[in-house]
Scaffold this motif. Sequence first.
Motif, mmCIF file in Angstrom:
data_model
loop_
_atom_site.group_PDB
_atom_site.id
_atom_site.type_symbol
_atom_site.label_atom_id
_atom_site.label_comp_id
_atom_site.label_asym_id
_atom_site.label_seq_id
_atom_site.Cartn_x
_atom_site.Cartn_y
_atom_site.Cartn_z
ATOM 1 N N ARG A 190 18.505 46.835 22.487
ATOM 2 C CA ARG A 190 19.231 46.975 23.204
ATOM 3 C C ARG A 190 19.309 47.292 24.386
ATOM 4 N NH1 ARG A 190 24.754 47.443 21.835
ATOM 5 N NH2 ARG A 190 24.171 48.140 20.105
ATOM 6 N N ALA A 191 19.408 46.095 25.445
ATOM 7 C CA ALA A 191 19.255 46.454 27.055
ATOM 8 C C ALA A 191 19.801 47.881 27.112
ATOM 9 C CB ALA A 191 20.532 45.633 28.162
ATOM 10 N N PRO A 192 19.478 48.576 28.731
ATOM 11 C CA PRO A 192 19.545 50.218 29.126
ATOM 12 C C PRO A 192 20.491 49.759 29.532
ATOM 13 C CG PRO A 192 17.865 48.904 30.117
ATOM 14 C CD PRO A 192 17.929 48.093 29.097
ATOM 15 N N VAL A 193 21.873 50.775 29.849
ATOM 16 C CA VAL A 193 22.963 50.633 30.710
ATOM 17 C C VAL A 193 22.659 51.123 32.389
ATOM 18 C CG1 VAL A 193 25.261 51.329 31.163
ATOM 19 C CG2 VAL A 193 24.148 51.735 29.042
ATOM 20 N N ARG A 194 22.760 50.623 32.917
ATOM 21 C CA ARG A 194 22.126 50.852 34.566
ATOM 22 C C ARG A 194 23.035 52.322 34.723
ATOM 23 N NH1 ARG A 194 20.650 45.432 37.347
ATOM 24 N NH2 ARG A 194 18.872 44.838 36.285
ATOM 25 N N ARG A 195 22.665 52.708 35.280
ATOM 26 C CA ARG A 195 23.145 54.207 36.285
ATOM 27 C C ARG A 195 24.223 53.322 37.449
ATOM 28 N NH1 ARG A 195 18.346 56.000 34.941
ATOM 29 N NH2 ARG A 195 17.488 55.723 37.322
ATOM 30 N N ARG A 196 25.136 53.472 37.467
ATOM 31 C CA ARG A 196 26.018 53.388 39.029
ATOM 32 C C ARG A 196 26.676 53.706 39.176
ATOM 33 N NH1 ARG A 196 26.423 49.233 34.508
ATOM 34 N NH2 ARG A 196 24.662 47.036 35.302
ATOM 35 N N ARG A 197 26.612 53.282 40.714
ATOM 36 C CA ARG A 197 27.507 54.961 42.113
ATOM 37 C C ARG A 197 29.073 55.179 41.784
ATOM 38 N NH1 ARG A 197 23.537 53.292 45.786
ATOM 39 N NH2 ARG A 197 24.633 51.439 46.371
ATOM 40 N N ARG A 198 29.626 53.869 41.103
ATOM 41 C CA ARG A 198 30.534 53.709 40.589
ATOM 42 C C ARG A 198 31.011 53.002 38.835
ATOM 43 N NH1 ARG A 198 34.471 49.187 41.581
ATOM 44 N NH2 ARG A 198 33.646 47.804 43.134
ATOM 45 N N SER A 199 31.986 53.296 38.664
ATOM 46 C CA SER A 199 32.502 52.757 37.666
ATOM 47 C C SER A 199 32.271 50.829 37.836
ATOM 48 C CB SER A 199 33.851 53.455 36.635
ATOM 49 O OG SER A 199 34.285 53.183 35.259
ATOM 50 N N ILE A 200 32.487 49.988 37.271
ATOM 51 C CA ILE A 200 32.678 48.564 37.637
ATOM 52 C C ILE A 200 33.454 48.572 36.122
ATOM 53 C CG2 ILE A 200 31.885 46.298 37.739
ATOM 54 C CD1 ILE A 200 30.021 47.662 39.643
ATOM 55 N N GLY A 201 35.052 48.148 35.716
ATOM 56 C CA GLY A 201 35.261 47.202 35.043
ATOM 57 C C GLY A 201 35.402 45.714 34.596
ATOM 58 N N VAL A 202 35.679 44.848 33.315
ATOM 59 C CA VAL A 202 35.856 43.872 33.309
ATOM 60 C C VAL A 202 36.890 43.300 34.115
ATOM 61 C CG1 VAL A 202 36.304 41.766 32.367
ATOM 62 C CG2 VAL A 202 35.246 44.060 31.271
ATOM 63 N N ASP A 203 37.813 43.834 35.445
ATOM 64 C CA ASP A 203 39.332 43.367 35.571
ATOM 65 C C ASP A 203 38.214 43.483 37.214
ATOM 66 O OD1 ASP A 203 41.512 43.181 34.083
ATOM 67 O OD2 ASP A 203 42.167 45.332 34.570
ATOM 68 N N ASP A 204 37.041 44.255 37.190
ATOM 69 C CA ASP A 204 37.016 44.039 39.015
ATOM 70 C C ASP A 204 35.514 43.271 38.971
ATOM 71 O OD1 ASP A 204 37.977 46.664 39.475
ATOM 72 O OD2 ASP A 204 36.004 47.808 37.833
ATOM 73 N N ILE A 205 35.117 42.266 38.113
ATOM 74 C CA ILE A 205 34.054 41.192 38.205
ATOM 75 C C ILE A 205 34.721 40.103 37.960
ATOM 76 C CG2 ILE A 205 31.689 42.735 38.282
ATOM 77 C CD1 ILE A 205 32.330 40.864 34.946
ATOM 78 N N PHE A 206 35.959 39.817 37.127
ATOM 79 C CA PHE A 206 37.166 38.876 37.003
ATOM 80 C C PHE A 206 38.081 39.228 38.351
ATOM 81 C CE2 PHE A 206 34.593 38.728 33.649
ATOM 82 C CZ PHE A 206 34.410 37.558 32.940
ATOM 83 N N ARG A 207 38.141 40.171 39.200
ATOM 84 C CA ARG A 207 39.543 39.609 39.940
ATOM 85 C C ARG A 207 39.884 38.681 41.103
ATOM 86 N NH1 ARG A 207 38.740 44.607 41.554
ATOM 87 N NH2 ARG A 207 40.813 45.430 40.151
ATOM 88 N N GLU A 208 38.686 38.279 41.761
ATOM 89 C CA GLU A 208 37.942 37.070 42.805
ATOM 90 C C GLU A 208 38.380 35.815 42.167
ATOM 91 O OE1 GLU A 208 35.875 37.042 46.159
ATOM 92 O OE2 GLU A 208 35.424 39.270 45.791
ATOM 93 N N ILE A 209 38.084 36.073 40.764
ATOM 94 C CA ILE A 209 37.682 34.548 40.997
ATOM 95 C C ILE A 209 39.129 33.726 39.606
ATOM 96 C CG2 ILE A 209 35.662 34.637 40.344
ATOM 97 C CD1 ILE A 209 36.129 33.986 37.636
ATOM 98 N N LEU A 210 39.997 35.394 39.069
ATOM 99 C CA LEU A 210 41.445 34.895 38.662
ATOM 100 C C LEU A 210 42.003 35.482 39.145
ATOM 101 C CD1 LEU A 210 39.477 36.625 34.565
ATOM 102 C CD2 LEU A 210 40.514 33.960 35.769
ATOM 103 N N GLY A 211 42.182 35.809 40.422
ATOM 104 C CA GLY A 211 43.288 36.321 41.265
ATOM 105 C C GLY A 211 43.400 35.122 42.536
ATOM 106 N N GLY A 212 43.453 35.103 43.317
ATOM 107 C CA GLY A 212 44.089 35.384 44.858
ATOM 108 C C GLY A 212 45.353 34.003 45.079
ATOM 109 N N ARG A 213 44.598 32.702 46.063
ATOM 110 C CA ARG A 213 45.627 31.697 46.206
ATOM 111 C C ARG A 213 46.321 30.986 45.306
ATOM 112 N NH1 ARG A 213 45.514 26.429 48.033
ATOM 113 N NH2 ARG A 213 43.177 26.935 48.658
ATOM 114 N N ARG A 214 45.075 30.531 43.838
ATOM 115 C CA ARG A 214 45.301 29.093 43.287
ATOM 116 C C ARG A 214 45.390 29.989 41.626
ATOM 117 N NH1 ARG A 214 42.628 23.884 44.397
ATOM 118 N NH2 ARG A 214 42.353 23.842 46.967
#
Length: 214
Positions: A190-214
Amino acid sequence: MAILDLLEAAQGGAFFQNVAAATGLDVLSAEKAIAAFAPAIAEKLKAKAAADPAAFENLLQLLEDGDGSDINDPDAISGAEAVSDGREILEDLYGSPTAAQKVLAKLAPELDTAAVAKLGAISATSVLAALSASNVQTLTSDAAPAASVGGGLMSVIIAAIVKGFMQSAERQLAPRRRRRRYTSYTGRRRAPVRRRRRSIGVDDIFREILGGRR
């Protein structure tokens, strides 16, 4: 920025023209199909990542490592190799090529079977490229080095993002006839979980492409 805004600006503003040329369709037909397919595929990928923490971690690592296709490279989006990768993405997301075809055909009933298949694959590749482009600054700044894990092997299959690790490992160990564009370090473990400076959720990475003008 919604995914269609991002795609519209890509390749010097010629994204849809280049897709049309690659598929033999007029620009308006190509844009209309991708406008229907890409958000639906992005929502499906988001649901997969939300339901499977391991798949989400692999998706994060793929994006952090910058292994997605270049959204500004026409061949990386609609070339023969990219289309083949897109078909694998659709199979992973929908369970089979037939299931993916049925879902997408309902979104663009004016297209024939061949056009749905090719534009669906291009849309799938475009979604991963758009995710990579929209998250590159956030994820690379938040990522910290992962702990070293022995037995690692660079995967060359997008299935590592959305399928179980055992299935992914079996595919990675098999001889490959060509290089894939999407990569993730998984190997036998199993790939190791990376140590990140803040928690990142599914909504965070999809926010830009599933939000916005259109």
